[in-house]
Every structure is written in C-alpha cells, then in structure tokens.
Motif scaffolding. Structure first.
Motif, PDB file in Angstrom:
ATOM      1  N   GLU A   1      -1.595  -1.239  13.345  1.00 27.60           N
ATOM      2  CA  GLU A   1      -0.818  -0.414  12.416  1.00 27.60           C
ATOM      3  C   GLU A   1      -0.102  -1.231  11.345  1.00 27.60           C
ATOM      4  OE1 GLU A   1       0.190   3.670  14.795  1.00 27.60           O
ATOM      5  OE2 GLU A   1       1.770   2.180  14.646  1.00 27.60           O
ATOM      6  N   PHE A   2      -0.299  -2.541  11.322  1.00 28.19           N
ATOM      7  CA  PHE A   2       0.438  -3.337  10.342  1.00 28.19           C
ATOM      8  C   PHE A   2       0.144  -2.933   8.901  1.00 28.19           C
ATOM      9  CE2 PHE A   2       1.249  -7.013   7.632  1.00 28.19           C
ATOM     10  CZ  PHE A   2       2.597  -7.192   7.901  1.00 28.19           C
ATOM     11  N   PRO A   3      -1.115  -2.675   8.516  1.00 28.30           N
ATOM     12  CA  PRO A   3      -1.339  -2.206   7.137  1.00 28.30           C
ATOM     13  C   PRO A   3      -0.556  -0.928   6.821  1.00 28.30           C
ATOM     14  CG  PRO A   3      -3.403  -2.937   8.095  1.00 28.30           C
ATOM     15  CD  PRO A   3      -2.397  -2.919   9.216  1.00 28.30           C
ATOM     16  N   ALA A   4      -0.460  -0.010   7.809  1.00 29.11           N
ATOM     17  CA  ALA A   4       0.325   1.207   7.596  1.00 29.11           C
ATOM     18  C   ALA A   4       1.803   0.881   7.430  1.00 29.11           C
ATOM     19  CB  ALA A   4       0.117   2.177   8.750  1.00 29.11           C
TER      20      ALA A   4
ATOM     21  N   GLY B   1       2.333   6.065  11.321  1.00 31.05           N
ATOM     22  CA  GLY B   1       1.828   5.352  12.479  1.00 31.05           C
ATOM     23  C   GLY B   1       2.554   5.804  13.723  1.00 31.05           C
ATOM     24  N   THR B   2       1.897   5.719  14.870  1.00 32.13           N
ATOM     25  CA  THR B   2       2.439   6.282  16.110  1.00 32.13           C
ATOM     26  C   THR B   2       3.248   5.282  16.916  1.00 32.13           C
ATOM     27  OG1 THR B   2       0.560   7.794  16.162  1.00 32.13           O
ATOM     28  CG2 THR B   2       1.775   7.551  18.203  1.00 32.13           C
ATOM     29  N   SER B   3       3.090   4.000  16.675  1.00 30.01           N
ATOM     30  CA  SER B   3       3.806   3.004  17.479  1.00 30.01           C
ATOM     31  C   SER B   3       5.320   3.209  17.402  1.00 30.01           C
ATOM     32  CB  SER B   3       3.448   1.593  17.029  1.00 30.01           C
ATOM     33  OG  SER B   3       3.815   1.365  15.675  1.00 30.01           O
TER      34      SER B   3
ATOM     35  N   PHE C   1       0.852  -1.191   0.000  1.00 26.75           N
ATOM     36  CA  PHE C   1       0.000   0.000   0.000  1.00 26.75           C
ATOM     37  C   PHE C   1       0.886   1.240   0.000  1.00 26.75           C
ATOM     38  CE2 PHE C   1      -3.338  -2.877   0.913  1.00 26.75           C
ATOM     39  CZ  PHE C   1      -4.538  -2.217   0.665  1.00 26.75           C
ATOM     40  N   THR C   2       0.299   2.366  -0.348  1.00 28.07           N
ATOM     41  CA  THR C   2       0.988   3.641  -0.251  1.00 28.07           C
ATOM     42  C   THR C   2       0.043   4.637   0.425  1.00 28.07           C
ATOM     43  OG1 THR C   2       2.254   5.300  -1.480  1.00 28.07           O
ATOM     44  CG2 THR C   2       0.268   4.440  -2.544  1.00 28.07           C
ATOM     45  N   LEU C   3       0.436   5.890   0.490  1.00 24.45           N
ATOM     46  CA  LEU C   3      -0.414   6.927   1.081  1.00 24.45           C
ATOM     47  C   LEU C   3      -0.827   7.924   0.015  1.00 24.45           C
ATOM     48  CD1 LEU C   3       1.522   7.804   4.378  1.00 24.45           C
ATOM     49  CD2 LEU C   3      -0.436   6.259   4.130  1.00 24.45           C
ATOM     50  N   ASP C   4      -2.071   8.383   0.096  1.00 25.59           N
ATOM     51  CA  ASP C   4      -2.487   9.457  -0.799  1.00 25.59           C
ATOM     52  C   ASP C   4      -2.116  10.805  -0.178  1.00 25.59           C
ATOM     53  OD1 ASP C   4      -4.404  10.079   1.136  1.00 25.59           O
ATOM     54  OD2 ASP C   4      -6.062   9.216   0.020  1.00 25.59           O
ATOM     55  N   ALA C   5      -2.544  11.881  -0.794  1.00 27.79           N
ATOM     56  CA  ALA C   5      -2.159  13.218  -0.328  1.00 27.79           C
ATOM     57  C   ALA C   5      -2.738  13.545   1.045  1.00 27.79           C
ATOM     58  CB  ALA C   5      -2.614  14.263  -1.340  1.00 27.79           C
ATOM     59  N   ASP C   6      -3.761  12.802   1.476  1.00 26.41           N
ATOM     60  CA  ASP C   6      -4.364  13.016   2.799  1.00 26.41           C
ATOM     61  C   ASP C   6      -3.883  11.985   3.816  1.00 26.41           C
ATOM     62  OD1 ASP C   6      -5.952  15.217   1.937  1.00 26.41           O
ATOM     63  OD2 ASP C   6      -7.327  13.791   0.986  1.00 26.41           O
ATOM     64  N   ASN C   7      -2.806  11.265   3.473  1.00 26.47           N
ATOM     65  CA  ASN C   7      -2.215  10.249   4.351  1.00 26.47           C
ATOM     66  C   ASN C   7      -3.159   9.085   4.629  1.00 26.47           C
ATOM     67  OD1 ASN C   7       0.370  11.510   4.742  1.00 26.47           O
ATOM     68  ND2 ASN C   7      -0.653  13.003   6.052  1.00 26.47           N
TER      69      ASN C   7
ATOM     70  N   LYS D   1       5.741  20.737 -12.107  1.00 24.27           N
ATOM     71  CA  LYS D   1       4.419  20.572 -11.494  1.00 24.27           C
ATOM     72  C   LYS D   1       4.377  19.271 -10.685  1.00 24.27           C
ATOM     73  CE  LYS D   1       3.240  24.043 -14.177  1.00 24.27           C
ATOM     74  NZ  LYS D   1       3.132  25.419 -13.645  1.00 24.27           N
ATOM     75  N   GLY D   2       3.471  19.245  -9.715  1.00 26.32           N
ATOM     76  CA  GLY D   2       3.203  18.011  -8.975  1.00 26.32           C
ATOM     77  C   GLY D   2       4.110  17.756  -7.789  1.00 26.32           C
ATOM     78  N   VAL D   3       4.840  18.758  -7.317  1.00 22.14           N
ATOM     79  CA  VAL D   3       5.737  18.584  -6.178  1.00 22.14           C
ATOM     80  C   VAL D   3       4.916  18.555  -4.888  1.00 22.14           C
ATOM     81  CG1 VAL D   3       7.571  19.678  -4.826  1.00 22.14           C
ATOM     82  CG2 VAL D   3       7.684  19.672  -7.336  1.00 22.14           C
ATOM     83  N   ARG D   4       5.166  17.551  -4.046  1.00 22.17           N
ATOM     84  CA  ARG D   4       4.519  17.510  -2.737  1.00 22.17           C
ATOM     85  C   ARG D   4       5.344  16.657  -1.775  1.00 22.17           C
ATOM     86  NH1 ARG D   4       1.403  12.961  -1.118  1.00 22.17           N
ATOM     87  NH2 ARG D   4       1.039  11.414  -2.765  1.00 22.17           N
ATOM     88  N   TYR D   5       5.132  16.896  -0.500  1.00 25.54           N
ATOM     89  CA  TYR D   5       5.787  16.152   0.581  1.00 25.54           C
ATOM     90  C   TYR D   5       4.872  15.024   1.013  1.00 25.54           C
ATOM     91  CZ  TYR D   5       7.161  15.303   5.486  1.00 25.54           C
ATOM     92  OH  TYR D   5       7.517  14.734   6.681  1.00 25.54           O
ATOM     93  N   SER D   6       5.437  13.864   1.308  1.00 24.58           N
ATOM     94  CA  SER D   6       4.650  12.698   1.695  1.00 24.58           C
ATOM     95  C   SER D   6       5.283  12.007   2.901  1.00 24.58           C
ATOM     96  CB  SER D   6       4.572  11.706   0.526  1.00 24.58           C
ATOM     97  OG  SER D   6       4.085  10.450   0.959  1.00 24.58           O
ATOM     98  N   ALA D   7       4.434  11.525   3.809  1.00 24.86           N
ATOM     99  CA  ALA D   7       4.922  10.833   5.002  1.00 24.86           C
ATOM    100  C   ALA D   7       5.547   9.489   4.664  1.00 24.86           C
ATOM    101  CB  ALA D   7       3.781  10.641   5.989  1.00 24.86           C
ATOM    102  N   CYS D   8       5.108   8.860   3.576  1.00 30.00           N
ATOM    103  CA  CYS D   8       5.664   7.545   3.236  1.00 30.00           C
ATOM    104  C   CYS D   8       6.814   7.634   2.252  1.00 30.00           C
ATOM    105  CB  CYS D   8       4.589   6.633   2.650  1.00 30.00           C
ATOM    106  SG  CYS D   8       4.059   7.070   0.975  1.00 30.00           S
TER     107      CYS D   8
END
Length: 537
Positions: free
Chosen positions: A161-164, A436-438, A73-79, A518-525
């Motif tokens: 949190e395993f899926p994350a 994830g917070t763990s 899985f990955t993260l979208d722009a809203d995490n 174009k399309g530059v953004r920061y991502s948590a993953c």
C-alpha cells in the motif's frame, strides 16, 4: 490571462452616431466577454488544528493539504492512482522498495523546481515531526536520490500500500529550501526544535494549484490561485471558506446567494432545499460511525466478555438507527473497513436479534441485565447527532435489560479518558487518511500497542487479537491486489468477531451548491478537489 476589452464606442469614427437601443444591444453582447471572475465561497464548519501540512489533521485540512500542496500520486474519480508530482513508480518483488520518477516540469509556487531532495526532506520531516501522520514516514527505513528526478524508498517491511500512501493528504511535498529558511527541521530533533509552524499559518510553500491567501481562525480561510502553477490552472481565482457551524445556516446562506457551496448539509436540512434550484450531490462516503466496547475499562460494572459484547451488538437495531439519525441517508456497514475499500465488501451485515441477545446475557450470568457507562464526544459528525444516536441505542439496549448511562463530554475530555482508564461504551467516527485498508487494521485490529488495543485494554488485562498482525503482514506482502483483498477481507472478519468495534453506519456525503457551480465531487484522498470546480459555463 484576461485581455482588457476596449469599449465598442471607442473604436467608432468620431462623427458616427448610434441609436440608444443599438448601444444597449452592443453592450449586452459584450458583457459575457467582460465578465469578471469571482471567488468560490464555501460554507463549512472548519476543524483546522494547523496549516502546517505535516501537523494538520482534520477534514478541512485534507482539502487544504491537497489544494496547496501536491503528492507524488493522487486518485482519479474511480479511486485509481493517478500521476501527480511523480510520473511513475516501480516496486521490487517483495514490495519493500519503490522507485519514483518525478515529473521534471513540476514547480513550486515560487518557480523553483520540485526535486528529489525536496521529497526526501519532506518524508524525513514527516517522520520526525511526530505528528498524527508520522506513521507514513515510519514505514520508510531509508531514502536515496540518485538524481534530481528519482527517489528510492527502502521500507521497513513489505508494504503493497505504500504507493497509495503517497496519495494521502499528509504526503504533500514541501519546498525544502523555503521551509529550512523559516526554521523547519527534518532530522531527529524536529519534534522539539522545528519552528516553521507559525510561518506556515500565514504562508505556504507547495506546488499545488492554490496558495494560502489568509487564515483567520474560526472565521475564514482564503486560498488564491497559484499563478505559477505548472499544471492546468484552476478555473476559479480564489476559494473562500466561511466558518458556518450548523447545517441550517449553511442552507440559508446558499439559498440567499451569499455562498456557492454548503458542505455539511444534514438529512433534515436537505428536505428544506427540495423544490429550490440548489443542486444536491449525494453519494455514499467512506466515513463511518461506530460503537466501541472496552473490556478493560476501569468503570465496567460487569466483565465485557465476548458473549456480552456479542449480545450488545445483537441488540442494536442498525437499520432503525440509520433512519432515526440520518433519515435513511446512509449505508449499513459490517466491518470497520469502508465499503469500496479492499476487503470492505461482502461481509454479512450484523444481525438484529434481541431474543438471542437475552440468551447470551443469561448464559453469561446476567439474566436481568446490568448497567453500563456510555461516555462519548458531544458531536454531530457527518450528519449523525451523537446524542440522538446514543439515545436510540439506549432504548435498544433497555429491551434486553442493559441500562446505558449516557454521558456526553467535549472531545478532548473523551480522548483523555479513552486513552487512559478506558471507557466501557462509546461512539466515535473515522474517515480515511488514504485509499488503503492497512490503516483500519492498524487502528481497529487489536494488534498489540495499537490505538484500540490500548483503549480496549484500559486499566485491565491486555486486549489483543493474536492473529491480526500476521494477516495484515500477509496482505501487505501480497503479490497481487486480489491476494491482498482476500487477506483484508479475512482481517475484516476477525474484527467483526471481536465485537470491540461495532460499525453502525456509513453516512452519505451531502453537498449542496448553486446551479452555476460545476465539477463538485467527493474524493477519498482529497475530500473536495477544488481545482476541478468552476463557476458558470
């Protein structure tokens, strides 16, 4: 695929004559269709320790591992979790078993299908390689592959949190057949016997939108578009990372047109770009810088009791520090959990109260203060110059009678001392490995045997929070995200009360790029999702 354009004049009758002005006009009209694609060039101070995705552990590695390799899985722009190699997952009632269904269309860069056997082998190697990311594999008790597109993970214990975790950069799936042929090993002997890292420094074996083109340490990293990519092809044919250490040089290269994107612009350098056509991407990050206090450190001049640790926290003027080091380009943070992560929001910000700090010191038997040794990495991270920040803290502490003896050292030296006899006071940084917070509770929660329990203990008595493990386990077993968030918030309050980890600032992410990018953004993953970036229209 680009189609070669036939020059307009070659399609005209032999005896047809055109005026010079008309020829020029036609050439200009044809130019956009004939324009060549060009590489995206990025200026970055690269911190690469490896290009083996299961040994790589750095900020640049995060970009590489999510561009060349892909996760379930990955993260979208809203995490929010978004399917990638897996179409879906399903967990059992106590979240100790998860079944993932793989996308049958997914293919590695050599054209072979991504199958369940590759997932199982990848997680086995991840666990047994004994690298920084092996904690992901250690959560797994066993795996099954009932068919080519189904993987069942049975976990050591409940883990909501395993899926994350499967979206983290360290969880990229490898082409097992290719890696085995290159000496990779997934069994219990992997830590000593695996021989694939050398090959992976010049080759890649993933399913991502890019493949490794070339890597020259301390100079350049090249990624090339994966022509066999099974998903939407990236817009740029190549991404070139150029090693550029300081922000000023990055900004100058951006303004001269020699690079398209500068990734480490600090607040002072940002001011020099004002009024230019450079586009600034400025957002709060999930990274933070923190002060540490180790009660068991060998060199403590006085006991760092809870009262003394609280006094030090009260003496630090965090808003002033953020302005001094980052020009205000950062967010105050109370708990060692990023703002925006489950349990990270809503905590009361640390108080700045020197008078109360003096009262606590006097009650602890130190009315005239004391001397504390402050050893820290000689770094500039996320725009925070550790030397400047520690000088500011030194000034703050002097107002309550504490004399901080500053000693900047190379990062390896710092790590050795922190993991050995301990360091009375220090400054460090942390960036998320997944959404994830763990991970924060495991590192900072003072659970026995954890990183900061050991570092706070140093050569003295054990420093352990006896309540933290139960809170963490309850969060991981929670039936709903809301229940989990409430438990993570409780964990944050416990960490604040310990005053061993004192968060200082969450610096903003500042990315500067050319106007046609174009399309530059920061991502948590992924840090910087390269496949979303385009140049031109």
């Amino acid at each position: 695929m680009r189609v070669r354009q036939t020059p307009a004049a070659a399609r005209l009758p032999r005896k047809f004559t055109l005026s010079a002005s008309l020829i020029l006009a036609m050439a200009a009209a044809a130019a956009p269709a004939m324009a060549e694609e060009r590489a995206l060039i990025i200026a970055r101070d690269m911190d690469i320790n490896s290009l083996d995705p299961q040994r790589a552990w750095c900020d640049t590695c995060q970009i590489y591992n999510t561009s060349v390799y892909e996760q379930l899985f990955t993260l979208d722009a809203d995490n929010q979790l978004k399917p990638l190699l897996a179409l879906s997952y399903e967990g059992n009632a106590d979240q100790s078993e998860f079944t993932f269904k793989l996308n049958p269309d997914a293919k590695f860069s050599d054209g072979s299908p991504v199958e369940a056997k590759d997932v199982v082998w990848t997680y086995q190697r991840l666990k047994n390689i004994k690298g920084s990311a092996s904690f992901v594999g250690e959560t797994v008790a066993s795996m099954e592959a009932p068919d080519a597109h189904t993987v069942v993970f049975k976990l050591v214990s409940s883990n909501s949190e395993f899926p994350a975790l499967t979206s983290g950069q360290m969880s990229g799936i490898l082409n097992s057949d290719v890696l085995i042929a290159q000496g990779a090993i997934a069994d219990e002997t992997a830590a000593e016997a695996d021989a694939a890292e050398g090959w992976l420094m010049t080759n890649s074996a993933g399913s991502g939108p890019f493949v490794l083109g070339a890597y020259e340490p301390n100079a350049e990293l090249r990624l090339v578009r994966n022509d066999a990519y099974w998903g939407t092809a990236p817009a740029v044919p190549e991404v070139i990372f150029r090693q550029v250490k300081d922000a000023v040089s990055q900004a100058q290269m951006l303004q001269s047109g020699s690079v398209d994107l500068a990734m480490q612009i600090d607040p002072d350098t940002l001011k020099t770009l004002e009024g230019s056509d450079v586009v600034i991407y400025n957002k709060p990050s999930f990274n933070f810088v923190y002060l540490t206090l180790s009660p068991g450190a060998k060199d403590n001049a006085v006991p760092l009791t809870p009262e003394v640790r609280e006094a030090i926290s009260l003496a630090v003027d965090r808003p002033s520090l953020i302005e001094f080091t980052l020009g205000g380009q950062g967010q105050p943070i109370a708990a060692p959990i990023p703002l925006g992560f489950p349990g990270g929001d809503g905590h009361t910000m640390p108080e700045f109260n020197p008078e109360k700090a003096k009262e606590l010191l006097a009650a602890a038997g130190h009315p005239d203060g004391f001397t504390i040794k402050a050893v820290y990495p000689d770094l500039n991270v996320y725009g925070v110059d550790f030397n400047l920040a520690m000088q500011k803290i030194q000034q703050d502490l002097s107002k309550i009678g504490i004399k901080a003896e500053l000693q900047p050292v190379p990062f390896p030296n710092w790590r050795e001392q922190a993991n050995g006899v301990g360091i009375p006071m220090s400054m460090v940084f942390f960036a998320p490995d997944f959404f994830g917070t763990s991970q924060y509770v495991d590192v900072f929660g003072l659970i026995e045997g954890s990183v900061w329990s050991n570092r706070a203990t140093g050569s003295g008595e054990k420093v352990v929070n006896p309540n933290m493990a139960a809170v963490r386990d309850a969060a991981l077993a929670a039936a709903t995200p809301e229940e989990a968030t409430a438990k993570w918030f409780e964990a944050g309050e416990l960490m604040i009360a310990d005053h061993v980890i004192l968060p200082l600032v969450s610096p903003d992410i500042i990315l500067a790029h050319a106007p046609d990018v174009k399309g530059v953004r920061y991502s948590a993953c992924c840090n910087l999702p390269l496949a979303e970036i385009s140049i031109g229209e």
